[in-house]
Design a protein around this motif. Sequence first.
Motif, PDB file in Angstrom:
ATOM      1  N   ALA A 197       1.100  -1.511  -0.127  1.00 24.35           N
ATOM      2  CA  ALA A 197       0.141   0.248  -0.490  1.00 24.35           C
ATOM      3  C   ALA A 197       0.434   1.247  -0.059  1.00 24.35           C
ATOM      4  CB  ALA A 197      -1.425   0.158   1.068  1.00 24.35           C
ATOM      5  N   TYR A 198       2.019   1.375   0.666  1.00 22.92           N
ATOM      6  CA  TYR A 198       3.026   2.317   0.740  1.00 22.92           C
ATOM      7  C   TYR A 198       2.971   2.616  -1.008  1.00 22.92           C
ATOM      8  CZ  TYR A 198       6.532   5.214   2.456  1.00 22.92           C
ATOM      9  OH  TYR A 198       7.458   6.355   1.918  1.00 22.92           O
ATOM     10  N   HIS A 199       3.884   1.634  -1.017  1.00 23.22           N
ATOM     11  CA  HIS A 199       4.803   1.144  -2.369  1.00 23.22           C
ATOM     12  C   HIS A 199       3.126   2.008  -3.522  1.00 23.22           C
ATOM     13  CE1 HIS A 199       8.593   0.192  -1.223  1.00 23.22           C
ATOM     14  NE2 HIS A 199       8.298  -0.708  -0.691  1.00 23.22           N
ATOM     15  N   ILE A 200       2.537   2.169  -3.595  1.00 25.77           N
ATOM     16  CA  ILE A 200       1.268   1.624  -4.501  1.00 25.77           C
ATOM     17  C   ILE A 200       0.990   3.402  -4.170  1.00 25.77           C
ATOM     18  CG2 ILE A 200      -1.126   2.698  -4.967  1.00 25.77           C
ATOM     19  CD1 ILE A 200      -0.811  -1.081  -4.283  1.00 25.77           C
ATOM     20  N   ALA A 206       1.596  10.286  -5.351  1.00 25.37           N
ATOM     21  CA  ALA A 206       2.528  11.183  -4.946  1.00 25.37           C
ATOM     22  C   ALA A 206       2.640  12.200  -5.095  1.00 25.37           C
ATOM     23  CB  ALA A 206       3.829  10.672  -5.405  1.00 25.37           C
ATOM     24  N   PHE A 207       1.982  12.266  -6.570  1.00 20.88           N
ATOM     25  CA  PHE A 207       1.324  13.982  -6.653  1.00 20.88           C
ATOM     26  C   PHE A 207       0.005  14.113  -5.639  1.00 20.88           C
ATOM     27  CE2 PHE A 207      -1.711  10.996  -8.806  1.00 20.88           C
ATOM     28  CZ  PHE A 207      -3.457  11.742  -8.561  1.00 20.88           C
ATOM     29  N   GLN A 208      -0.410  14.290  -4.896  1.00 21.28           N
ATOM     30  CA  GLN A 208      -1.481  13.772  -3.958  1.00 21.28           C
ATOM     31  C   GLN A 208      -0.650  14.944  -2.888  1.00 21.28           C
ATOM     32  OE1 GLN A 208      -4.141   9.887  -3.218  1.00 21.28           O
ATOM     33  NE2 GLN A 208      -5.551  10.911  -4.691  1.00 21.28           N
ATOM     34  N   GLY A 209       1.038  14.124  -2.570  1.00 23.50           N
ATOM     35  CA  GLY A 209       1.447  15.332  -1.408  1.00 23.50           C
ATOM     36  C   GLY A 209       0.732  14.420  -0.335  1.00 23.50           C
TER      37      GLY A 209
END
Length: 496
Positions: A197-200, A206-209
Amino acid sequence: MFGAATSSYQIEGGWNEGGKGWSMWDHLVRTDPDHIADRSTGDIAANSYHLYKRDVEMLKELGVSIYRFSISWPRILPFGRHDYVNPEGVAYYNNLINELLANGITPFVTIYHWELPQNLNELGGWLTEDIVDWFGDYARVLYRNFGDRVKHWLTINEPYIHCNHGYSRGNHAPRIRSPGIAFYECGRHILLAHARAYHIYKNEFAFQGGQVAIVISSDMSMPSDDSQSSYEAMEDYRAFYVGQYMDPIFSATGNYPQRLIDRVARASANQGLSESRLRPFTQEQINYIRGTSDFLALNHYTSKFVYRNDSLNGTFEVPSHQDDAYLGTYPDPSWMQGGTWLFAYPPGLYKLLVHFKEKYNNLTVYVTENGFGNYTTGLDDENRVTYLRGYINSLLDAIDAGVDIRGYCAWSLMDNFEWATGYTMRFGLYQVDFDDANRTRTPRKSALVYKEIIRSRVIDPTYNPDPHARDDSNSAIVVKTSALFILLSAFVNTLF
Ligand code: PNW
Protein backbone atom coordinates in the motif's frame (compact mmCIF):
# COMPACT_ATOMS: atom_id res chain seq x y z
CA MET A 1 -2.33 18.80 16.94
CA PHE A 2 -4.87 17.23 19.23
CA GLY A 3 -7.45 14.77 18.02
CA ALA A 4 -9.80 11.95 18.80
CA ALA A 5 -9.99 8.46 17.32
CA THR A 6 -12.57 5.80 16.45
CA SER A 7 -12.87 2.82 14.11
CA SER A 8 -15.63 1.95 11.68
CA TYR A 9 -16.95 -1.35 13.03
CA GLN A 10 -16.90 0.02 16.55
CA ILE A 11 -19.12 3.05 15.86
CA GLU A 12 -20.77 2.96 12.44
CA GLY A 13 -23.57 0.43 12.51
CA GLY A 14 -25.49 0.37 9.24
CA TRP A 15 -24.09 -3.14 8.98
CA ASN A 16 -26.30 -4.16 6.03
CA GLU A 17 -27.22 -0.74 4.69
CA GLY A 18 -26.09 1.13 1.62
CA GLY A 19 -24.80 -1.90 -0.26
CA LYS A 20 -22.26 -2.92 2.39
CA GLY A 21 -20.88 -6.47 2.34
CA TRP A 22 -20.06 -8.65 5.36
CA SER A 23 -16.86 -8.31 7.31
CA MET A 24 -15.46 -11.14 9.40
CA TRP A 25 -16.86 -9.31 12.46
CA ASP A 26 -20.37 -9.30 10.96
CA HIS A 27 -19.85 -13.02 10.50
CA LEU A 28 -18.51 -13.59 14.03
CA VAL A 29 -21.32 -11.80 15.86
CA ARG A 30 -24.01 -13.71 13.94
CA THR A 31 -22.42 -17.17 14.03
CA ASP A 32 -20.93 -17.01 17.51
CA PRO A 33 -23.03 -14.55 19.55
CA ASP A 34 -22.06 -16.08 22.90
CA HIS A 35 -18.49 -15.09 22.31
CA ILE A 36 -19.28 -11.38 22.86
CA ALA A 37 -19.46 -10.53 26.58
CA ASP A 38 -22.94 -8.96 26.47
CA ARG A 39 -24.05 -10.87 23.33
CA SER A 40 -24.07 -7.54 21.52
CA THR A 41 -23.05 -6.70 17.96
CA GLY A 42 -21.83 -3.73 15.96
CA ASP A 43 -24.99 -3.87 13.83
CA ILE A 44 -26.04 -0.41 15.01
CA ALA A 45 -23.25 0.50 17.44
CA ALA A 46 -23.21 4.29 17.93
CA ASN A 47 -25.02 4.61 14.57
CA SER A 48 -22.42 6.93 13.11
CA TYR A 49 -23.48 5.77 9.65
CA HIS A 50 -26.46 8.05 10.24
CA LEU A 51 -25.12 10.38 12.94
CA TYR A 52 -21.76 11.40 11.45
CA LYS A 53 -22.76 15.07 11.48
CA ARG A 54 -23.25 14.90 15.23
CA ASP A 55 -19.81 13.25 15.48
CA VAL A 56 -18.24 16.18 13.65
CA GLU A 57 -20.15 18.56 15.91
CA MET A 58 -18.60 16.81 18.93
CA LEU A 59 -15.13 17.16 17.42
CA LYS A 60 -15.89 20.86 16.98
CA GLU A 61 -17.05 21.12 20.59
CA LEU A 62 -13.78 19.57 21.74
CA GLY A 63 -11.79 21.91 19.53
CA VAL A 64 -9.63 19.12 18.05
CA SER A 65 -7.81 19.51 14.76
CA ILE A 66 -7.53 15.78 13.91
CA TYR A 67 -10.16 13.07 13.55
CA ARG A 68 -8.76 9.57 13.17
CA PHE A 69 -11.41 7.21 11.81
CA SER A 70 -11.30 4.07 9.71
CA ILE A 71 -12.92 2.98 6.48
CA SER A 72 -14.88 -0.25 6.39
CA TRP A 73 -13.37 -2.39 3.62
CA PRO A 74 -16.67 -4.19 2.83
CA ARG A 75 -18.57 -0.90 2.75
CA ILE A 76 -16.33 0.22 -0.12
CA LEU A 77 -15.74 -3.22 -1.69
CA PRO A 78 -18.67 -5.45 -0.64
CA PHE A 79 -16.96 -8.55 -2.00
CA GLY A 80 -13.48 -7.51 -0.92
CA ARG A 81 -12.09 -7.32 -4.41
CA HIS A 82 -11.63 -4.08 -6.30
CA ASP A 83 -13.67 -5.05 -9.37
CA TYR A 84 -16.86 -3.66 -7.80
CA VAL A 85 -16.74 -0.35 -5.89
CA ASN A 86 -19.90 0.45 -3.91
CA PRO A 87 -20.98 4.02 -4.78
CA GLU A 88 -23.03 4.41 -1.57
CA GLY A 89 -20.02 3.47 0.52
CA VAL A 90 -17.89 6.03 -1.30
CA ALA A 91 -20.64 8.63 -0.81
CA TYR A 92 -20.75 8.00 2.96
CA TYR A 93 -17.03 8.64 3.44
CA ASN A 94 -17.12 11.59 1.03
CA ASN A 95 -19.80 13.14 3.21
CA LEU A 96 -17.83 12.52 6.38
CA ILE A 97 -14.56 13.83 4.94
CA ASN A 98 -16.23 16.91 3.47
CA GLU A 99 -18.00 17.64 6.74
CA LEU A 100 -14.67 17.41 8.60
CA LEU A 101 -12.87 19.69 6.17
CA ALA A 102 -15.71 22.21 6.23
CA ASN A 103 -15.14 22.38 9.99
CA GLY A 104 -11.38 22.72 9.76
CA ILE A 105 -10.63 19.19 11.01
CA THR A 106 -7.90 17.11 9.36
CA PRO A 107 -8.85 13.49 8.59
CA PHE A 108 -6.39 10.75 9.55
CA VAL A 109 -7.79 7.70 7.81
CA THR A 110 -7.09 4.12 8.88
CA ILE A 111 -7.39 1.88 5.83
CA TYR A 112 -7.74 -1.33 7.85
CA HIS A 113 -9.01 -1.51 11.41
CA TRP A 114 -9.76 -5.25 11.48
CA GLU A 115 -12.77 -5.38 9.14
CA LEU A 116 -11.67 -8.00 6.67
CA PRO A 117 -14.39 -8.82 4.10
CA GLN A 118 -15.71 -12.25 5.09
CA ASN A 119 -15.28 -13.77 1.65
CA LEU A 120 -11.59 -12.82 1.65
CA ASN A 121 -11.36 -14.35 5.09
CA GLU A 122 -12.78 -17.57 3.67
CA LEU A 123 -10.14 -17.48 0.94
CA GLY A 124 -7.42 -17.45 3.59
CA GLY A 125 -7.47 -13.88 4.90
CA TRP A 126 -4.23 -12.80 6.55
CA LEU A 127 -2.83 -16.32 6.25
CA THR A 128 -2.37 -16.18 2.49
CA GLU A 129 0.06 -14.00 0.60
CA ASP A 130 -2.78 -13.20 -1.83
CA ILE A 131 -3.85 -10.61 0.70
CA VAL A 132 -0.92 -8.46 -0.34
CA ASP A 133 -2.63 -7.97 -3.72
CA TRP A 134 -6.12 -7.64 -2.23
CA PHE A 135 -5.03 -5.04 0.27
CA GLY A 136 -3.00 -3.05 -2.25
CA ASP A 137 -5.93 -2.96 -4.68
CA TYR A 138 -8.25 -1.81 -1.89
CA ALA A 139 -5.83 0.93 -0.80
CA ARG A 140 -5.59 2.16 -4.40
CA VAL A 141 -9.39 2.55 -4.53
CA LEU A 142 -9.23 4.72 -1.41
CA TYR A 143 -6.36 6.90 -2.67
CA ARG A 144 -8.21 7.37 -5.97
CA ASN A 145 -11.53 8.31 -4.36
CA PHE A 146 -10.45 10.25 -1.28
CA GLY A 147 -6.77 11.15 -1.76
CA ASP A 148 -7.54 14.60 -3.15
CA ARG A 149 -8.66 15.51 0.39
CA VAL A 150 -7.07 12.90 2.68
CA LYS A 151 -3.35 13.51 3.22
CA HIS A 152 -2.70 11.20 6.17
CA TRP A 153 -3.17 7.49 5.53
CA LEU A 154 -2.74 4.85 8.23
CA THR A 155 -2.49 1.47 6.54
CA ILE A 156 -3.10 -1.21 9.16
CA ASN A 157 -4.07 -0.93 12.81
CA GLU A 158 -1.89 -2.77 15.33
CA PRO A 159 -0.44 -5.88 13.69
CA TYR A 160 0.41 -7.38 17.08
CA ILE A 161 -3.05 -7.02 18.60
CA HIS A 162 -4.73 -8.17 15.39
CA CYS A 163 -2.54 -11.25 14.98
CA ASN A 164 -2.53 -12.13 18.66
CA HIS A 165 -6.28 -11.81 19.20
CA GLY A 166 -7.42 -12.97 15.76
CA TYR A 167 -4.94 -15.73 14.91
CA SER A 168 -3.33 -16.82 18.18
CA ARG A 169 -5.72 -16.45 21.12
CA GLY A 170 -8.77 -16.78 18.90
CA ASN A 171 -10.51 -14.03 20.85
CA HIS A 172 -11.21 -11.70 17.89
CA ALA A 173 -12.35 -12.48 14.34
CA PRO A 174 -11.54 -14.76 12.63
CA ARG A 175 -11.08 -16.69 15.91
CA ILE A 176 -8.19 -18.84 14.75
CA ARG A 177 -6.13 -20.43 17.52
CA SER A 178 -2.66 -20.98 16.17
CA PRO A 179 -0.20 -19.27 18.50
CA GLY A 180 2.87 -20.98 17.05
CA ILE A 181 2.25 -20.63 13.32
CA ALA A 182 -0.62 -18.37 12.19
CA PHE A 183 0.50 -15.70 14.65
CA TYR A 184 3.74 -15.23 12.68
CA GLU A 185 2.19 -15.70 9.23
CA CYS A 186 -0.36 -12.98 10.00
CA GLY A 187 2.37 -10.53 10.96
CA ARG A 188 4.45 -11.37 7.93
CA HIS A 189 1.58 -10.76 5.51
CA ILE A 190 0.59 -7.56 7.28
CA LEU A 191 4.12 -6.21 6.77
CA LEU A 192 4.09 -7.13 3.08
CA ALA A 193 0.57 -5.74 2.55
CA HIS A 194 1.45 -2.52 4.35
CA ALA A 195 4.54 -2.12 2.15
CA ARG A 196 2.45 -2.75 -0.97
CA ALA A 197 0.00 0.00 0.00
CA TYR A 198 2.92 2.34 0.73
CA HIS A 199 4.58 1.73 -2.63
CA ILE A 200 1.33 2.12 -4.54
CA TYR A 201 0.89 5.53 -2.95
CA LYS A 202 4.45 6.64 -3.65
CA ASN A 203 4.45 5.28 -7.23
CA GLU A 204 0.97 6.27 -8.36
CA PHE A 205 -0.32 8.98 -6.03
CA ALA A 206 2.75 10.96 -4.96
CA PHE A 207 1.18 13.95 -6.72
CA GLN A 208 -1.46 14.00 -3.95
CA GLY A 209 1.30 14.99 -1.57
CA GLY A 210 0.21 12.96 1.43
CA GLN A 211 1.86 10.65 3.96
CA VAL A 212 1.44 6.95 4.67
CA ALA A 213 2.21 5.20 7.96
CA ILE A 214 1.59 1.99 9.87
CA VAL A 215 -0.09 1.94 13.29
CA ILE A 216 1.95 0.10 15.92
CA SER A 217 0.70 -0.72 19.41
CA SER A 218 3.36 -0.73 22.06
CA ASP A 219 3.29 -1.00 25.81
CA MET A 220 6.28 0.22 27.78
CA SER A 221 8.21 -2.76 29.11
CA MET A 222 10.66 -2.63 32.00
CA PRO A 223 12.77 -5.34 33.64
CA SER A 224 11.26 -6.63 36.87
CA ASP A 225 14.62 -6.36 38.69
CA ASP A 226 18.32 -5.73 38.05
CA SER A 227 19.07 -9.28 36.99
CA GLN A 228 20.45 -10.19 33.60
CA SER A 229 17.55 -12.60 33.05
CA SER A 230 14.95 -9.88 33.56
CA TYR A 231 16.83 -7.58 31.23
CA GLU A 232 17.01 -10.32 28.58
CA ALA A 233 13.31 -11.04 29.05
CA MET A 234 12.50 -7.37 28.51
CA GLU A 235 14.58 -7.27 25.33
CA ASP A 236 12.78 -10.38 24.12
CA TYR A 237 9.40 -8.87 24.95
CA ARG A 238 10.30 -5.86 22.82
CA ALA A 239 11.60 -8.05 19.98
CA PHE A 240 8.55 -10.33 19.87
CA TYR A 241 5.73 -7.86 20.38
CA VAL A 242 7.02 -4.57 19.02
CA GLY A 243 10.22 -5.16 17.02
CA GLN A 244 8.64 -7.98 15.00
CA TYR A 245 6.52 -5.32 13.29
CA MET A 246 8.63 -2.19 13.71
CA ASP A 247 12.14 -3.32 12.89
CA PRO A 248 11.46 -4.46 9.30
CA ILE A 249 10.01 -1.00 8.59
CA PHE A 250 11.90 1.41 10.85
CA SER A 251 15.32 -0.14 11.53
CA ALA A 252 18.41 0.24 9.35
CA THR A 253 18.74 -3.51 8.77
CA GLY A 254 15.10 -3.83 7.71
CA ASN A 255 14.75 -7.32 9.10
CA TYR A 256 13.11 -9.00 12.06
CA PRO A 257 15.00 -8.52 15.34
CA GLN A 258 17.81 -11.07 15.62
CA ARG A 259 16.52 -12.17 19.05
CA LEU A 260 13.17 -13.06 17.53
CA ILE A 261 14.76 -14.94 14.62
CA ASP A 262 17.06 -16.87 16.96
CA ARG A 263 14.52 -17.83 19.60
CA VAL A 264 11.86 -19.05 17.15
CA ALA A 265 14.50 -20.94 15.13
CA ARG A 266 15.84 -22.64 18.25
CA ALA A 267 12.41 -23.59 19.57
CA SER A 268 11.38 -24.87 16.12
CA ALA A 269 14.51 -27.03 15.92
CA ASN A 270 13.87 -28.40 19.41
CA GLN A 271 10.39 -29.34 18.24
CA GLY A 272 11.89 -31.39 15.42
CA LEU A 273 10.90 -28.99 12.65
CA SER A 274 13.15 -28.62 9.61
CA GLU A 275 12.42 -24.90 9.28
CA SER A 276 11.67 -22.03 11.64
CA ARG A 277 8.00 -21.27 12.20
CA LEU A 278 9.02 -17.63 11.64
CA ARG A 279 9.61 -17.71 7.90
CA PRO A 280 12.56 -15.54 6.91
CA PHE A 281 12.10 -12.63 4.53
CA THR A 282 14.11 -12.72 1.30
CA GLN A 283 16.55 -9.86 0.73
CA GLU A 284 14.13 -8.57 -1.90
CA GLN A 285 11.29 -8.52 0.65
CA ILE A 286 13.51 -6.81 3.20
CA ASN A 287 14.26 -4.07 0.70
CA TYR A 288 10.58 -3.83 -0.19
CA ILE A 289 9.46 -3.33 3.43
CA ARG A 290 12.30 -1.19 4.81
CA GLY A 291 11.56 2.52 5.16
CA THR A 292 7.88 2.27 4.26
CA SER A 293 6.39 4.54 6.91
CA ASP A 294 6.54 8.33 6.76
CA PHE A 295 6.03 8.50 10.52
CA LEU A 296 5.18 6.23 13.41
CA ALA A 297 1.50 6.10 14.35
CA LEU A 298 1.68 4.86 17.93
CA ASN A 299 -1.11 3.38 20.04
CA HIS A 300 -0.12 3.25 23.68
CA TYR A 301 -2.19 2.36 26.73
CA THR A 302 -0.20 0.64 29.46
CA SER A 303 3.12 -0.59 30.85
CA LYS A 304 4.45 -3.80 32.38
CA PHE A 305 7.36 -5.44 34.12
CA VAL A 306 8.98 -8.42 32.44
CA TYR A 307 10.80 -11.41 33.97
CA ARG A 308 12.03 -14.89 33.17
CA ASN A 309 12.49 -17.55 35.83
CA ASP A 310 11.75 -21.17 36.71
CA SER A 311 8.14 -20.40 37.56
CA LEU A 312 7.49 -20.25 33.81
CA ASN A 313 8.40 -23.93 33.34
CA GLY A 314 5.56 -25.83 31.74
CA THR A 315 3.16 -22.89 31.66
CA PHE A 316 3.08 -22.35 27.87
CA GLU A 317 1.43 -24.24 25.06
CA VAL A 318 3.90 -25.80 22.59
CA PRO A 319 4.37 -24.54 19.97
CA SER A 320 3.35 -20.96 20.66
CA HIS A 321 4.86 -17.50 20.54
CA GLN A 322 4.46 -17.41 24.31
CA ASP A 323 6.70 -20.48 24.58
CA ASP A 324 9.10 -19.06 21.99
CA ALA A 325 9.41 -15.78 23.91
CA TYR A 326 9.33 -17.49 27.29
CA LEU A 327 8.67 -14.59 29.59
CA GLY A 328 6.21 -13.35 32.14
CA THR A 329 4.74 -9.88 32.66
CA TYR A 330 2.86 -8.06 35.40
CA PRO A 331 1.82 -4.49 36.21
CA ASP A 332 2.72 -2.58 39.36
CA PRO A 333 -0.19 -3.12 41.75
CA SER A 334 -0.26 0.58 42.60
CA TRP A 335 -1.17 1.60 39.05
CA MET A 336 -4.79 2.68 38.51
CA GLN A 337 -6.59 -0.17 36.76
CA GLY A 338 -9.25 0.10 34.08
CA GLY A 339 -10.13 -3.00 32.07
CA THR A 340 -8.35 -6.33 32.65
CA TRP A 341 -5.21 -5.32 30.75
CA LEU A 342 -5.15 -1.57 31.24
CA PHE A 343 -3.01 -0.11 34.03
CA ALA A 344 -2.17 3.57 34.04
CA TYR A 345 1.50 4.47 34.30
CA PRO A 346 1.89 7.87 32.61
CA PRO A 347 5.74 7.97 32.70
CA GLY A 348 5.62 4.85 30.50
CA LEU A 349 4.68 6.99 27.48
CA TYR A 350 7.63 9.31 28.05
CA LYS A 351 10.03 6.37 28.49
CA LEU A 352 8.72 4.61 25.41
CA LEU A 353 9.02 7.69 23.20
CA VAL A 354 12.56 8.41 24.35
CA HIS A 355 13.47 4.76 23.76
CA PHE A 356 12.01 4.87 20.22
CA LYS A 357 13.81 8.12 19.44
CA GLU A 358 17.12 6.51 20.34
CA LYS A 359 16.44 3.14 18.75
CA TYR A 360 14.87 4.30 15.49
CA ASN A 361 16.90 7.36 14.62
CA ASN A 362 14.71 10.29 15.69
CA LEU A 363 11.52 9.12 14.05
CA THR A 364 8.46 11.36 13.78
CA VAL A 365 5.53 10.27 15.94
CA TYR A 366 1.80 10.79 16.10
CA VAL A 367 0.12 9.15 19.07
CA THR A 368 -2.96 7.75 17.34
CA GLU A 369 -4.56 6.10 20.38
CA ASN A 370 -4.27 6.60 24.13
CA GLY A 371 -7.11 6.38 26.58
CA PHE A 372 -8.71 4.78 29.58
CA GLY A 373 -11.35 2.08 29.45
CA ASN A 374 -13.33 0.67 32.34
CA TYR A 375 -16.58 -1.04 33.15
CA THR A 376 -18.40 1.97 34.56
CA THR A 377 -20.52 4.41 32.67
CA GLY A 378 -21.83 7.83 33.72
CA LEU A 379 -20.50 11.32 33.19
CA ASP A 380 -18.20 11.71 36.21
CA ASP A 381 -15.18 9.86 34.85
CA GLU A 382 -12.54 11.08 37.31
CA ASN A 383 -10.20 8.20 36.47
CA ARG A 384 -10.26 8.99 32.75
CA VAL A 385 -9.51 12.64 33.61
CA THR A 386 -6.57 11.53 35.75
CA TYR A 387 -5.34 9.24 32.97
CA LEU A 388 -5.56 11.92 30.25
CA ARG A 389 -3.84 14.58 32.31
CA GLY A 390 -1.06 12.19 33.27
CA TYR A 391 -0.38 10.95 29.77
CA ILE A 392 -0.57 14.35 28.09
CA ASN A 393 1.84 15.64 30.73
CA SER A 394 4.16 12.74 29.92
CA LEU A 395 3.93 13.68 26.25
CA LEU A 396 5.10 17.20 27.15
CA ASP A 397 8.10 15.69 28.93
CA ALA A 398 8.92 13.72 25.78
CA ILE A 399 8.72 16.89 23.68
CA ASP A 400 11.13 18.55 26.14
CA ALA A 401 13.45 15.56 25.66
CA GLY A 402 13.52 16.28 21.94
CA VAL A 403 11.14 13.62 20.65
CA ASP A 404 9.54 14.72 17.37
CA ILE A 405 5.86 14.41 18.30
CA ARG A 406 3.38 16.02 15.94
CA GLY A 407 0.02 14.97 17.31
CA TYR A 408 -2.00 13.14 19.92
CA CYS A 409 -5.37 11.40 19.54
CA ALA A 410 -7.45 10.28 22.49
CA TRP A 411 -9.18 6.90 22.23
CA SER A 412 -12.03 7.32 21.95
CA LEU A 413 -14.26 10.15 20.80
CA MET A 414 -17.24 8.17 22.11
CA ASP A 415 -18.26 4.88 23.69
CA ASN A 416 -18.24 2.07 21.15
CA PHE A 417 -18.31 -1.67 20.49
CA GLU A 418 -15.19 -2.82 22.31
CA TRP A 419 -14.77 -6.04 20.31
CA ALA A 420 -15.24 -9.21 22.39
CA THR A 421 -16.15 -7.18 25.47
CA GLY A 422 -19.07 -5.62 23.59
CA TYR A 423 -20.45 -2.49 25.25
CA THR A 424 -19.36 -3.52 28.75
CA MET A 425 -16.09 -1.61 28.47
CA ARG A 426 -16.25 2.14 27.88
CA PHE A 427 -13.54 4.38 26.46
CA GLY A 428 -15.57 7.42 25.39
CA LEU A 429 -14.93 11.08 26.05
CA TYR A 430 -18.59 11.20 25.09
CA GLN A 431 -20.98 8.77 26.69
CA VAL A 432 -23.29 7.03 24.22
CA ASP A 433 -26.72 5.84 25.39
CA PHE A 434 -27.01 2.47 23.64
CA ASP A 435 -30.53 1.94 25.05
CA ASP A 436 -31.74 5.04 23.27
CA ALA A 437 -32.72 4.69 19.61
CA ASN A 438 -31.14 8.12 19.01
CA ARG A 439 -27.82 6.94 20.46
CA THR A 440 -27.61 10.25 22.34
CA ARG A 441 -24.04 11.38 22.97
CA THR A 442 -23.22 13.39 26.11
CA PRO A 443 -19.82 14.84 27.04
CA ARG A 444 -18.23 13.34 30.13
CA LYS A 445 -16.05 15.32 32.50
CA SER A 446 -13.04 14.02 30.53
CA ALA A 447 -14.41 15.66 27.36
CA LEU A 448 -14.68 19.02 29.15
CA VAL A 449 -11.18 18.68 30.61
CA TYR A 450 -9.69 17.66 27.24
CA LYS A 451 -11.45 20.60 25.60
CA GLU A 452 -9.94 23.01 28.15
CA ILE A 453 -6.45 21.52 27.69
CA ILE A 454 -6.77 22.00 23.93
CA ARG A 455 -8.10 25.54 24.30
CA SER A 456 -5.70 26.81 26.96
CA ARG A 457 -2.69 24.60 26.12
CA VAL A 458 -2.36 24.15 29.88
CA ILE A 459 -2.96 21.08 32.05
CA ASP A 460 -4.64 22.64 35.07
CA PRO A 461 -5.16 20.02 37.81
CA THR A 462 -7.59 22.31 39.65
CA TYR A 463 -9.97 22.69 36.72
CA ASN A 464 -13.06 20.78 37.79
CA PRO A 465 -15.96 21.16 35.35
CA ASP A 466 -19.37 19.68 36.16
CA PRO A 467 -20.58 17.53 33.25
CA HIS A 468 -24.16 17.67 34.60
CA ALA A 469 -24.39 21.47 34.45
CA ARG A 470 -23.75 22.55 30.94
CA ASP A 471 -24.06 26.25 30.25
CA ASP A 472 -23.78 25.78 26.49
CA SER A 473 -26.71 23.41 26.13
CA ASN A 474 -30.31 24.09 25.14
CA SER A 475 -31.40 23.27 28.66
CA ALA A 476 -29.60 26.39 29.85
CA ILE A 477 -31.71 28.42 27.46
CA VAL A 478 -34.82 26.73 28.82
CA VAL A 479 -33.75 27.61 32.37
CA LYS A 480 -33.14 31.23 31.45
CA THR A 481 -36.41 31.49 29.56
CA SER A 482 -38.38 30.05 32.44
CA ALA A 483 -36.64 32.42 34.87
CA LEU A 484 -37.72 35.28 32.67
CA PHE A 485 -41.23 33.88 32.65
CA ILE A 486 -41.31 33.71 36.46
CA LEU A 487 -40.12 37.31 36.65
CA LEU A 488 -42.75 38.37 34.16
CA SER A 489 -45.54 36.55 35.93
CA ALA A 490 -44.40 38.02 39.25
CA PHE A 491 -44.65 41.43 37.64
CA VAL A 492 -48.05 40.63 36.16
CA ASN A 493 -49.19 39.36 39.58
CA THR A 494 -48.25 42.67 41.19
CA LEU A 495 -50.49 44.41 38.67
CA PHE A 496 -53.51 42.35 39.60
C1 PNW B 1 -6.86 -0.97 20.52
N1 PNW B 1 -3.53 -4.20 24.93
O1 PNW B 1 -6.66 -2.31 20.81
C2 PNW B 1 -7.69 -0.91 19.25
O2 PNW B 1 -7.03 -0.25 18.21
C3 PNW B 1 -9.06 -0.35 19.45
O3 PNW B 1 -9.90 -0.78 18.41
C4 PNW B 1 -9.58 -0.70 20.80
O4 PNW B 1 -10.91 -0.31 20.97
C5 PNW B 1 -8.70 -0.02 21.82
O5 PNW B 1 -7.34 -0.34 21.64
C6 PNW B 1 -9.08 -0.33 23.25
O6 PNW B 1 -8.95 -1.68 23.52
C7 PNW B 1 -5.89 -2.70 21.86
O7 PNW B 1 -3.85 -5.31 25.44
C8 PNW B 1 -6.28 -3.83 22.56
O8 PNW B 1 -2.53 -3.57 25.35
C9 PNW B 1 -5.51 -4.32 23.57
C10 PNW B 1 -4.32 -3.68 23.91
C11 PNW B 1 -3.91 -2.55 23.22
C12 PNW B 1 -4.70 -2.07 22.20
